[in-house]
Design an enzyme around this catalytic site. Structure first.
Site, PDB file in Angstrom:
ATOM      1  N   ARG A 175      10.619  24.109  25.505  1.00 24.74           N
ATOM      2  CA  ARG A 175       9.833  25.349  25.401  1.00 24.74           C
ATOM      3  C   ARG A 175       9.164  25.509  24.027  1.00 24.74           C
ATOM      4  O   ARG A 175       8.967  26.620  23.541  1.00 24.74           O
ATOM      5  CB  ARG A 175      10.711  26.573  25.701  1.00 24.74           C
ATOM      6  CG  ARG A 175      11.353  26.562  27.076  1.00 24.74           C
ATOM      7  CD  ARG A 175      10.315  26.577  28.196  1.00 24.74           C
ATOM      8  NE  ARG A 175      10.968  26.479  29.499  1.00 24.74           N
ATOM      9  CZ  ARG A 175      11.160  25.326  30.162  1.00 24.74           C
ATOM     10  NH1 ARG A 175      10.713  24.194  29.663  1.00 24.74           N
ATOM     11  NH2 ARG A 175      11.750  25.318  31.336  1.00 24.74           N
ATOM     12  N   SER A 225      11.467  34.558  32.587  1.00 31.16           N
ATOM     13  CA  SER A 225      12.762  34.447  31.914  1.00 31.16           C
ATOM     14  C   SER A 225      12.670  34.999  30.499  1.00 31.16           C
ATOM     15  O   SER A 225      11.772  34.619  29.747  1.00 31.16           O
ATOM     16  CB  SER A 225      13.220  32.985  31.880  1.00 31.16           C
ATOM     17  OG  SER A 225      13.420  32.498  33.192  1.00 31.16           O
ATOM     18  N   GLU A 295      13.034  33.622  25.045  1.00 36.98           N
ATOM     19  CA  GLU A 295      11.947  32.733  25.448  1.00 36.98           C
ATOM     20  C   GLU A 295      10.625  33.483  25.361  1.00 36.98           C
ATOM     21  O   GLU A 295       9.592  32.905  25.044  1.00 36.98           O
ATOM     22  CB  GLU A 295      12.190  32.231  26.874  1.00 36.98           C
ATOM     23  CG  GLU A 295      11.148  31.235  27.367  1.00 36.98           C
ATOM     24  CD  GLU A 295      11.571  30.552  28.653  1.00 36.98           C
ATOM     25  OE1 GLU A 295      10.725  30.453  29.565  1.00 36.98           O
ATOM     26  OE2 GLU A 295      12.730  30.122  28.747  1.00 36.98           O
TER      27      GLU A 295
END
Length: 305
Positions: A175, A225, A295
């Site tokens: 990520r 998320s 995130e």
């Protein structure tokens, strides 16, 4: 000063230029105070002209796509927000290499290419956002991510230079990409796919979309998320184990369907979501000694952008 920046951006003929635009109109959470100035450049040349004005005045700036990974503070965003939307939504095919504008919807791109029998983007079924955002954060799911398919990305630096960064130069990890450290805007990307069986590719895409629909709460405004998985653990499982499913604060709450989703139930404010994030972080650390990292990107009004 921002009034002058606003006028010069209008005079630069770059596309839409808005004053004090609520960011709640530009995030999937439907949350966020006003941007001092929001622009929607009509293309890469227009983006260069806009960046020249921004750099001359040395004002803070930030690039966004569809706002699917942003929590914007209630006080809004200081400086200029560069929205890469429909004016940067284009696609060119060169055999199995695809050149796509940063504003292209990631889901839309994956759907179009799956119907052509191209394999490699099946994991994108159901992932919101744009191509630019996907490159920026190395979006992924189901064991695959952008690092598997990006050949190179065309990025604009504040000094006006346009540079193609290779997959290696983008320094992808979980990520993350180099673009989260360097100040640059993704303008477009070249993706390398494979020729697959059309029926199989479409079916795989459908399976991932159906899985997301059945396990994630897209019936409420959300941002996907919220927390990164603290591997080998999974964020949602830890939050559920801690008994936090359904926890509320103000107009926001942790989804009963998926514990790693915070949803806007009733005109939630950014402060509501932030309070839930802090509560989750404190609880998980207290119970399991695990630090939960977000995130989603949290944008503060006076952040050094």
């Amino acid at each position: 000063m921002m009034e002058q920046v606003f006028r010069e951006l209008q005079e630069a003929d770059i596309g839409r230029v808005a004053w004090k635009e609520p960011m709640s109109k530009h995030t999937t959470w439907k949350i966020g105070g006003p941007a001092d100035v929001l622009i929607e450049p009509e293309g890469i040349k227009a983006l260069q002209r806009a960046m020249a004005v921004i750099t001359t005045w040395n004002v803070p700036w930030r690039a966004v796509g569809r706002g699917s990974n942003l929590l914007v503070e209630d006080a809004g965003i200081k400086g200029v927000v560069i929205k890469l939307g429909r004016n940067m939504e284009y696609m060119e095919e060169n055999n199995i290499q695809i050149r796509a504008g940063a504003g292209f919807s990631f889901i839309k791109l994956a759907t179009i290419l799956s119907k052509k029998g191209y394999s490699g983007l099946e994991f994108a079924g159901g992932i919101p956002g744009t191509v630019g955002g996907a490159v920026f954060m190395n979006a992924g799911a189901h064991g695959s991510d952008m690092s598997d398919i990006v050949v190179k990305a065309h990025v604009l630096y504040p000094d006006g230079s346009l540079v193609w960064l290779t997959n290696e130069e983008l320094e992808f990890s979980y990520r993350t990409s180099i673009l989260q450290k360097e100040r640059a805007v993704v303008c477009e990307a070249v993706l390398a796919l494979k020729e697959g069986n059309k029926e199989e590719v479409v079916e795989e895409m459908k399976k991932h979309k159906d899985y997301r629909r059945s396990t994630q709460p897209w019936n409420y405004p959300c941002a996907g998320s919220v927390f990164r998985n603290p591997l080998p653990n999974h964020a949602g499982a830890l939050i559920e184990k801690a008994g936090l499913k359904g926890y509320h604060h103000g107009g926001a709450g942790i989804s009963e369907q998926h514990a790693n989703f915070i949803v806007n139930l009733d005109q939630a404010k950014a402060s509501d979501v932030s309070a839930i994030i802090r509560h989750v972080q404190d609880t998980i650390y207290e119970l399991y000694g695990i630090t939960m990292q977000t995130e989603v990107e949290i944008v503060e009004r006076n952040a050094n952008l």
